[in-house]
Scaffold this active site. Structure first.
Site, PDB file in Angstrom:
ATOM      1  N   TYR A 113       0.861  -1.188   0.000  1.00 28.64           N
ATOM      2  CA  TYR A 113       0.000   0.000   0.000  1.00 28.64           C
ATOM      3  C   TYR A 113       0.894   1.233   0.000  1.00 28.64           C
ATOM      4  CZ  TYR A 113      -4.316   2.589   0.864  1.00 28.64           C
ATOM      5  OH  TYR A 113      -5.379   3.438   0.759  1.00 28.64           O
ATOM      6  N   LYS A 168     -20.924 -20.126  -9.652  1.00 33.23           N
ATOM      7  CA  LYS A 168     -20.134 -20.077 -10.886  1.00 33.23           C
ATOM      8  C   LYS A 168     -18.706 -19.607 -10.578  1.00 33.23           C
ATOM      9  CE  LYS A 168     -20.355 -20.245 -15.463  1.00 33.23           C
ATOM     10  NZ  LYS A 168     -21.405 -20.483 -16.436  1.00 33.23           N
TER      11      LYS A 168
END
Length: 478
Positions: A113, A168
């Protein structure tokens, strides 16, 4: 058609007398009620009583209630609680986000970060293509739906479609290590869907359109393919077509017929039917009749949508204009992606010798597979409780794995055919028979084989495009 299955599995917590025969009596009662016992565990034991967890497969909620009543009818037995194992699996959803890099200290945080991440951002700003290597885009697919055509459930909306899209995404990860995420859109407006997917596209390396009703799905896919630089794939169309072609290749091997010679009748001219027909033609099929609710599609009729018009212009060269039942007389192959129970034994019996029947409507096929098998040499369905399940899971994980690995920006018919051939080849000559024309979705080699075949086809397409571009450049003046 309804058989007890794991999709309707329940666990009953039962208190019973601590007799020697208690567990066997419980198991017998569940079996007598028509359920399939899959586990029986004594969870508590006391001086006079025991507590037993009985897990069994049922056909649905009404059947589960019958099993409960059968157990309560036993002397001294009480059902304390019934758990639906499918609902338990879905509690809190089926997906989570897990970091790929450790964040153990200030050093890790400074690179993952701020401030270190700014350098990576600037590198991408200078070269947007670098996002593919430096972000999740390299391995991430959006599973996009508007909830308008979910499984066999119809237009149930985006929130109700979310469990399917989660499933899925879980399959993408399990079978191909592709990070997929559900994107359920609260609109069924074609332009809004296209615009939204385009706005989200920078995050993803591919788009899997799912459960979007026809004919809207056709325009959405075509426009997104044209306007995005990542592959867009409508699984209900092309995934079904890939696996259907794979199954047909092997079924034709069983009956020793050629795809160019056989007469094929396709029932259903929506998303799946249209894509199946296109892929069959790409593989060399010459004699196809497609039938909708009003009968055969033919060039002598005018159609409101371009997809039926295309089917009319590219199939049924004899101009047959009769019903589906009439079309089946003498046909070699029936492929159904339409509606339940539209065929009977008489229609299957009217087909050619060594006929092939793919009845893929879910959950109830176009014809009872047991009836069809009396006359057809090869029978397949979309169900897991009969042989030869034609299941899209064989196709889409490996397809996207190959597309992502190759950095493909588009999907060509050659890639779809390559995927189908890779699936078909997983059934070896010494394995092939009328009840085994397509591999199991748990075959550990299927996904890798499909990925390799698709990546090779993608690289070949890229080389061909590069060669054409080079040839189109005028020679330098001398």
């Amino acid at each position: 058609m309804a058989n007890p299955g794991p999709g309707n599995s329940i666990t009953l917590r039962v208190a019973a007398p601590s007799s020697f025969t208690a567990t066997s009596e419980i198991a017998a009662a569940v079996a007598a009620a028509g359920a399939a016992v899959t586990a029986l565990d004594v969870t508590e034991s006391h001086h006079d009583t025991i507590v037993v967890d009985v897990t069994c497969n049922t056909t649905g909620e009404e059947h589960a209630e019958e099993v409960k009543k059968a157990l309560n009818a036993l002397d001294g037995v009480t059902v304390q609680h019934v758990s639906d194992r499918t609902f338990l699996m879905h509690l809190g959803g089926k997906l989570e986000v897990v970091p790929k890099v450790p964040l153990r200290n200030r050093d890790d945080l400074s690179r993952a970060y701020t401030p270190g991440v700014a350098r990576v951002c600037l590198a991408i700003a200078e070269d947007p293509a670098a996002a593919r290597n430096l972000t999740v885009k390299r391995n991430t697919v959006a599973v996009v739906t508007d909830g308008s055509a979910v499984l066999g459930l119809g237009n149930i909306g985006p929130a109700a479609a979310l469990p399917v899209m989660e499933g899925k995404a879980a399959l993408f990860k399990q079978f191909a290590n592709v990070d997929a995420w559900p994107v359920c859109l609260d609109t069924q407006d074609t332009e809004e869907i296209i615009r939204t997917v385009k706005l989200l596209a920078p995050v993803f390396g591919g788009v899997n359109l799912e459960d979007i009703a026809a004919p809207r799905c056709f325009e959405i896919e075509a426009r997104l393919r044209e306007e995005l630089d990542i592959p867009v794939f409508h699984d209900d169309q092309h995934g079904t077509a890939i696996v259907t072609l794979a199954a047909l290749v092997n079924a034709l091997r069983v009956v020793d017929k050629k795809i160019a010679d056989v007469r094929i009748v396709v029932s259903g001219v929506g998303a799946a039917g249209s894509a199946i027909i296109q892929l069959l033609k790409a593989q060399g099929a010459q004699h196809i009749i497609a039938a909708g609710r009003s009968g055969a599609i033919h060039a002598g009729e005018s159609y409101d949508d371009q997809h039926r018009t295309w089917i009319a212009e590219n199939t049924n060269v004899e101009g047959f204009s009769g019903t589906l039942h009439e079309a089946l007389v003498g046909a070699d192959v029936f492929i159904g992606v339409s509606a339940p129970n539209i065929l009977g034994e008489e229609q299957v019996a009217s087909m050619a010798d060594d006929a092939i029947v793919f009845a893929m409507a879910n959950p109830t096929p176009e014809v009872d597979p047991s009836i069809a098998s009396k006359h057809a040499a090869v029978v397949a369905t979309g169900r897991s409780d009969f042989p030869n399940q034609i299941n899209n899971v064989l196709a889409f994980p490996g397809l996207f794995r190959g597309l992502l690995d190759a950095g493909a920006s588009d999907i060509t018919p050659d890639m779809l055919v390559a995927a189908a051939e890779a699936i078909a080849k997983r059934v070896a000559d010494d394995e092939l028979n009328a009840s085994y024309i397509i591999p199991s979705i748990f075959d550990p080699h299927v996904t890798a084989d499909v990925a390799t075949a698709v990546a090779n086809a993608a690289h070949a397409a890229a080389q061909s495009n590069a060669a054409q571009s080079t040839a189109a450049v005028p020679a330098a003046a001398h």
